[in-house]
Design a protein around this motif. Sequence first.
Motif, PDB file in Angstrom:
ATOM      1  N   TRP A 120       0.821  -1.209   0.000  1.00  0.00           N
ATOM      2  CA  TRP A 120       0.000   0.000   0.000  1.00  0.00           C
ATOM      3  C   TRP A 120       0.855   1.259   0.000  1.00  0.00           C
ATOM      4  O   TRP A 120       0.528   2.244  -0.672  1.00  0.00           O
ATOM      5  CB  TRP A 120      -0.981  -0.003   1.170  1.00  0.00           C
ATOM      6  N   ASN A 121       1.955   1.244   0.752  1.00  0.00           N
ATOM      7  CA  ASN A 121       2.854   2.402   0.736  1.00  0.00           C
ATOM      8  C   ASN A 121       3.431   2.627  -0.654  1.00  0.00           C
ATOM      9  O   ASN A 121       3.538   3.761  -1.118  1.00  0.00           O
ATOM     10  CB  ASN A 121       3.983   2.226   1.756  1.00  0.00           C
ATOM     11  N   SER A 122       3.781   1.547  -1.331  1.00  0.00           N
ATOM     12  CA  SER A 122       4.295   1.662  -2.697  1.00  0.00           C
ATOM     13  C   SER A 122       3.231   2.209  -3.641  1.00  0.00           C
ATOM     14  O   SER A 122       3.506   3.059  -4.485  1.00  0.00           O
ATOM     15  CB  SER A 122       4.776   0.302  -3.202  1.00  0.00           C
ATOM     16  N   LEU A 123       2.021   1.712  -3.482  1.00  0.00           N
ATOM     17  CA  LEU A 123       0.921   2.168  -4.328  1.00  0.00           C
ATOM     18  C   LEU A 123       0.624   3.650  -4.117  1.00  0.00           C
ATOM     19  O   LEU A 123       0.424   4.401  -5.081  1.00  0.00           O
ATOM     20  CB  LEU A 123      -0.325   1.324  -4.056  1.00  0.00           C
ATOM     21  N   ILE A 124       0.642   4.092  -2.876  1.00  0.00           N
ATOM     22  CA  ILE A 124       0.405   5.512  -2.574  1.00  0.00           C
ATOM     23  C   ILE A 124       1.525   6.373  -3.137  1.00  0.00           C
ATOM     24  O   ILE A 124       1.276   7.426  -3.732  1.00  0.00           O
ATOM     25  CB  ILE A 124       0.231   5.707  -1.048  1.00  0.00           C
ATOM     26  N   LEU A 125       2.761   5.916  -2.997  1.00  0.00           N
ATOM     27  CA  LEU A 125       3.893   6.650  -3.561  1.00  0.00           C
ATOM     28  C   LEU A 125       3.766   6.771  -5.072  1.00  0.00           C
ATOM     29  O   LEU A 125       3.978   7.852  -5.645  1.00  0.00           O
ATOM     30  CB  LEU A 125       5.205   5.948  -3.198  1.00  0.00           C
ATOM     31  N   LEU A 126       3.383   5.696  -5.732  1.00  0.00           N
ATOM     32  CA  LEU A 126       3.210   5.740  -7.192  1.00  0.00           C
ATOM     33  C   LEU A 126       2.059   6.658  -7.591  1.00  0.00           C
ATOM     34  O   LEU A 126       2.144   7.367  -8.591  1.00  0.00           O
ATOM     35  CB  LEU A 126       2.989   4.324  -7.738  1.00  0.00           C
ATOM     36  N   PHE A 127       0.990   6.639  -6.807  1.00  0.00           N
ATOM     37  CA  PHE A 127      -0.141   7.521  -7.100  1.00  0.00           C
ATOM     38  C   PHE A 127       0.299   8.973  -7.088  1.00  0.00           C
ATOM     39  O   PHE A 127       0.043   9.723  -8.029  1.00  0.00           O
ATOM     40  CB  PHE A 127      -1.268   7.299  -6.092  1.00  0.00           C
ATOM     41  N   PHE A 128       0.983   9.385  -6.033  1.00  0.00           N
ATOM     42  CA  PHE A 128       1.418  10.777  -5.954  1.00  0.00           C
ATOM     43  C   PHE A 128       2.527  11.089  -6.959  1.00  0.00           C
ATOM     44  O   PHE A 128       2.655  12.222  -7.410  1.00  0.00           O
ATOM     45  CB  PHE A 128       1.824  11.137  -4.527  1.00  0.00           C
ATOM     46  N   SER A 129       3.281  10.086  -7.337  1.00  0.00           N
ATOM     47  CA  SER A 129       4.300  10.288  -8.377  1.00  0.00           C
ATOM     48  C   SER A 129       3.665  10.600  -9.725  1.00  0.00           C
ATOM     49  O   SER A 129       4.259  11.287 -10.549  1.00  0.00           O
ATOM     50  CB  SER A 129       5.171   9.044  -8.515  1.00  0.00           C
ATOM     51  N   SER A 130       2.472  10.101  -9.931  1.00  0.00           N
ATOM     52  CA  SER A 130       1.810  10.361 -11.214  1.00  0.00           C
ATOM     53  C   SER A 130       1.439  11.835 -11.371  1.00  0.00           C
ATOM     54  O   SER A 130       1.226  12.314 -12.476  1.00  0.00           O
ATOM     55  CB  SER A 130       0.562   9.484 -11.369  1.00  0.00           C
ATOM     56  N   PHE A 131       1.395  12.585 -10.259  1.00  0.00           N
ATOM     57  CA  PHE A 131       1.162  14.021 -10.328  1.00  0.00           C
ATOM     58  C   PHE A 131       2.462  14.789 -10.508  1.00  0.00           C
ATOM     59  O   PHE A 131       2.458  16.008 -10.668  1.00  0.00           O
ATOM     60  CB  PHE A 131       0.470  14.529  -9.061  1.00  0.00           C
ATOM     61  N   SER A 132       3.572  14.084 -10.452  1.00  0.00           N
ATOM     62  CA  SER A 132       4.892  14.695 -10.495  1.00  0.00           C
ATOM     63  C   SER A 132       5.183  15.495 -11.758  1.00  0.00           C
ATOM     64  O   SER A 132       5.868  16.491 -11.681  1.00  0.00           O
ATOM     65  CB  SER A 132       5.935  13.593 -10.315  1.00  0.00           C
ATOM     66  N   PRO A 133       4.719  15.064 -12.930  1.00  0.00           N
ATOM     67  CA  PRO A 133       5.052  15.862 -14.113  1.00  0.00           C
ATOM     68  C   PRO A 133       4.626  17.312 -13.946  1.00  0.00           C
ATOM     69  O   PRO A 133       3.452  17.616 -13.760  1.00  0.00           O
ATOM     70  CB  PRO A 133       4.280  15.188 -15.238  1.00  0.00           C
ATOM     71  N   ILE A 134       5.597  18.166 -13.988  1.00  0.00           N
ATOM     72  CA  ILE A 134       5.363  19.598 -13.803  1.00  0.00           C
ATOM     73  C   ILE A 134       4.858  20.158 -15.131  1.00  0.00           C
ATOM     74  O   ILE A 134       5.523  20.049 -16.148  1.00  0.00           O
ATOM     75  CB  ILE A 134       6.653  20.298 -13.385  1.00  0.00           C
ATOM     76  N   GLN A 135       3.713  20.764 -15.082  1.00  0.00           N
ATOM     77  CA  GLN A 135       3.126  21.313 -16.307  1.00  0.00           C
ATOM     78  C   GLN A 135       3.421  22.809 -16.393  1.00  0.00           C
ATOM     79  O   GLN A 135       3.366  23.519 -15.411  1.00  0.00           O
ATOM     80  CB  GLN A 135       1.609  21.107 -16.314  1.00  0.00           C
TER      81      GLN A 135
END
Length: 96
Positions: free
Chosen positions: A78-93
């Motif tokens: 679950w910690n990995s999944l949460i980290l990946l979820f927030f990483s998906s917002f990482s691309p700076i637009q």
Amino acid sequence: MEMSKERLTAFTDAVLAIIMTILVLELNKPEAMTWAAVWDLRESFFAYTVSFFWLGTMWVNMHRAWHNVEKINNELVWNSLILLFFSSFSPIQQVS
């Protein structure tokens, strides 16, 4: 049934690879093949570069951390999944 460390690592790698691929797809193509046209897109290229290296740094650190993991449990998944979820917002637009 227990998940193997290799399976969780492969999943994490795949998700990060997809996020990094989406980063490059978001880049605009220069209007002409000139240095001036590329320079006009410098903010987008800068945002791409920062995002790519941020995700890359996270990937390297995660692989270092995996060496210390002996057993996968639900909390780690679950910690990995949460980290990946927030990483998906990482691309700076770039804000237009």
